[in-house]
Write an enzyme that holds these catalytic residues in place. Structure first.
Site, mmCIF file in Angstrom:
data_model
loop_
_atom_site.group_PDB
_atom_site.id
_atom_site.type_symbol
_atom_site.label_atom_id
_atom_site.label_comp_id
_atom_site.label_asym_id
_atom_site.label_seq_id
_atom_site.Cartn_x
_atom_site.Cartn_y
_atom_site.Cartn_z
ATOM 1 C CG ASN A 164 -1.904 -1.255 1.785
ATOM 2 O OD1 ASN A 164 -2.712 -1.691 0.245
ATOM 3 N ND2 ASN A 164 -1.916 -1.883 2.306
ATOM 4 C CD GLN A 224 2.189 3.910 3.224
ATOM 5 O OE1 GLN A 224 2.730 4.412 1.784
ATOM 6 N NE2 GLN A 224 3.744 3.960 3.802
ATOM 7 C CG HIS A 238 4.581 -1.508 5.297
ATOM 8 N ND1 HIS A 238 4.281 -0.316 5.294
ATOM 9 C CD2 HIS A 238 3.160 -2.265 5.157
ATOM 10 C CE1 HIS A 238 2.528 0.281 5.629
ATOM 11 N NE2 HIS A 238 2.322 -0.814 5.975
HETATM 12 P P1 DGP Z 1 -0.588 -0.596 5.321
HETATM 13 O O1 DGP Z 1 -2.284 0.129 6.055
HETATM 14 O O2 DGP Z 1 -0.417 -1.061 4.078
HETATM 15 O O3 DGP Z 1 -0.379 0.502 5.755
HETATM 16 O O4 DGP Z 1 -0.344 -1.612 6.617
HETATM 17 C C1 DGP Z 1 0.113 -1.821 8.428
HETATM 18 C C2 DGP Z 1 0.076 -2.095 8.375
HETATM 19 O O5 DGP Z 1 0.237 -2.674 10.184
HETATM 20 C C3 DGP Z 1 -1.414 -3.311 9.602
HETATM 21 O O6 DGP Z 1 -2.007 -4.396 8.529
HETATM 22 C C4 DGP Z 1 -1.325 -3.657 10.484
HETATM 23 C C5 DGP Z 1 0.093 -3.234 10.834
HETATM 24 N N1 DGP Z 1 0.688 -2.883 12.242
HETATM 25 C C6 DGP Z 1 0.793 -1.877 12.497
HETATM 26 N N2 DGP Z 1 1.176 -1.461 14.070
HETATM 27 C C7 DGP Z 1 2.453 -2.401 14.097
HETATM 28 C C8 DGP Z 1 2.717 -3.061 15.069
HETATM 29 O O7 DGP Z 1 3.044 -1.716 15.878
HETATM 30 N N3 DGP Z 1 3.081 -3.949 14.835
HETATM 31 C C9 DGP Z 1 2.730 -4.706 14.197
HETATM 32 N N4 DGP Z 1 3.130 -6.172 14.256
HETATM 33 N N5 DGP Z 1 2.008 -4.518 13.270
HETATM 34 C C10 DGP Z 1 1.515 -3.377 13.106
#
Ligand code: DGP
Length: 112
Positions: free
Chosen positions: A85, A92, A98
């Site tokens: 994203n 995003q 990521h």
């Molecule tokens: P996006 O929507 O593509 O920006 O995805 C961000 C992703 O990051 C979402 O699927 C949840 C994940 N995420 C957010 N905060 C954390 C965190 O503190 N730890 C982990 N493991 N994942 C996280």
């Protein structure tokens, strides 16, 4: 940046693999039976900033680690999905580049 702090170990995460400049860990809010995020250890806000030779090398390393993790987690035969994203309309929410690696169920198209 939350993902920078995961990369340094300051914030805990379920790390599944590392390469020289990338780290893979389980998504906190999984959208599939297997949902891993792969990030570069150095901060880049999004794929839109991954320009030039350095950007191409970084994207290559992130994708390569995604391929390795998918194989190690047993997704290669049935298949899986890569998602990156990018920006507001790309959906995003965390502004550190990521790659989502999603697998373990049938994916649908088109994405939402
Ligand atoms: P996006 O929507 O593509 O920006 O995805 C961000 C992703 O990051 C979402 O699927 C949840 C994940 N995420 C957010 N905060 C954390 C965190 O503190 N730890 C982990 N493991 N994942 C996280």
């Amino acid at each position: 940046c939350i993902f920078c702090r995961i990369a340094t170990g300051e914030i805990p995460a379920q790390i599944v693999a590392r390469s020289d400049h990338a780290v893979a860990f389980r998504d906190l809010s999984p959208q599939a039976p297997t949902h891993v995020l792969v990030i570069p250890t150095s901060h880049l806000a999004s794929a839109a900033e991954a320009t030039g030779e350095a950007g191409a090398a970084l994207l290559g390393e992130v994708m390569a680690l995604g391929v390795r993790v998918a194989a190690e987690l047993g997704l290669a035969e049935a298949g899986y999905r890569f998602v990156m994203n990018t920006g507001r309309e790309g959906g995003q929410t965390v502004h550190h580049l990521h790659l989502h690696v999603l697998g373990g169920r049938q994916m649908r198209w088109p994405p939402g």
